[in-house]
Design an enzyme around this catalytic site. Sequence first.
Site, short mmCIF file in Angstrom:
data_model
loop_
_atom_site.label_atom_id
_atom_site.label_comp_id
_atom_site.label_asym_id
_atom_site.label_seq_id
_atom_site.Cartn_x
_atom_site.Cartn_y
_atom_site.Cartn_z
N ASP A 1 40.63 44.93 44.94
CA ASP A 1 41.34 45.96 44.17
C ASP A 1 41.92 47.05 45.08
OD1 ASP A 1 41.53 45.75 41.31
OD2 ASP A 1 39.34 45.85 41.18
N LYS B 1 42.78 37.17 34.38
CA LYS B 1 42.69 37.11 35.84
C LYS B 1 42.05 35.79 36.27
CE LYS B 1 42.48 42.14 36.27
NZ LYS B 1 41.71 43.36 36.49
N GLN C 1 35.49 45.13 36.95
CA GLN C 1 36.47 45.58 35.95
C GLN C 1 36.12 46.98 35.47
OE1 GLN C 1 39.28 44.02 35.20
NE2 GLN C 1 39.93 45.46 33.64
#
Length: 291
Positions: free
Chosen positions: A121, A54, A98
């Site tokens: 997200d 990412k 994460q």
Amino acid sequence: MSARLIDGKAVAAEIRTRIAGEVASFLARTGKVPHLAAVLVGDDPASAVYVRNKQTACEKAGLKSTLHRLSVTTTTEQLLELIAQLNADPDTHGILVQLPLPAQIDSQHVLDAVTPLKDVDCFHAENVGLMVQGRPRFLPCTPSGCQQLLIHAAVETAGKHAVVLGRSEIVGKPMAMLLVQKGQAADATVTICHSRTQNLAEIVKQADIIIAAIGKPQFVTANMVKPGATVIDVGINRVGDKLVGDVDFDAVKEIAGAITPVPGGVGPMTIAMLLQNTLRAAQIQVGASQT
Ligand code: GUN
């Protein structure tokens, strides 16, 4: 092979090039670089690889990324303290925590603490609510990546039967919501199947579009697939030293009309959508502070 291969790597590369152009114009206009803060707790090797991918993608597209790496013994309070700092930092536009987090951490509490404007997200209840109502602030990365693949492959979804395998908060539930909405790569009749579904194989066999996000290696077999169906495989499962999806690719590709590979299908799209959301977060925040 009879199925068309949907090349997520190529589609993601196109999207990332477009985003790089938009990031450059944003910088020219505002003097600011969209900035993603990635939070990695513990030393799960797979999570470390995902986060590194990412960050690399951010840098290639001209976005800034900062990694906040915390020890496996981090407490919920310590993580909340970091989130509070990132929430308050005007130079940080997106926050990615994460998952999975170590067991001692209250993950829901932590995700709830991310300010909705930086929630790239799309995990926060406010953003999920806006998405479900069809007025999204951010789109959830993996489901919107799947939707982009359907658009790119020109798959007809309106009035078609889409079967989503899996009911996770990250993929299954939001995927179903995106497919049922009005619009492009949507307007579908949607069924969600999960671990308690009866006659699952028969239901999947009725699908024009299958989204497999169940986390079981090669779960979707050729006998579950209607000839000509589109198959989007979200799974990433390690079997020995090999990565396989939730679909038995070699057999299903002989039956399906179009199919995504693993790797090189949905995975790169999730990252491209994260970049899109980080740019959007910067546009929302910087735009708001300049008006
Ligand atoms: N772990 C697996 N997938 C994801 C994702 O899309 N976002 C975050 N934050 N963690 C994940």
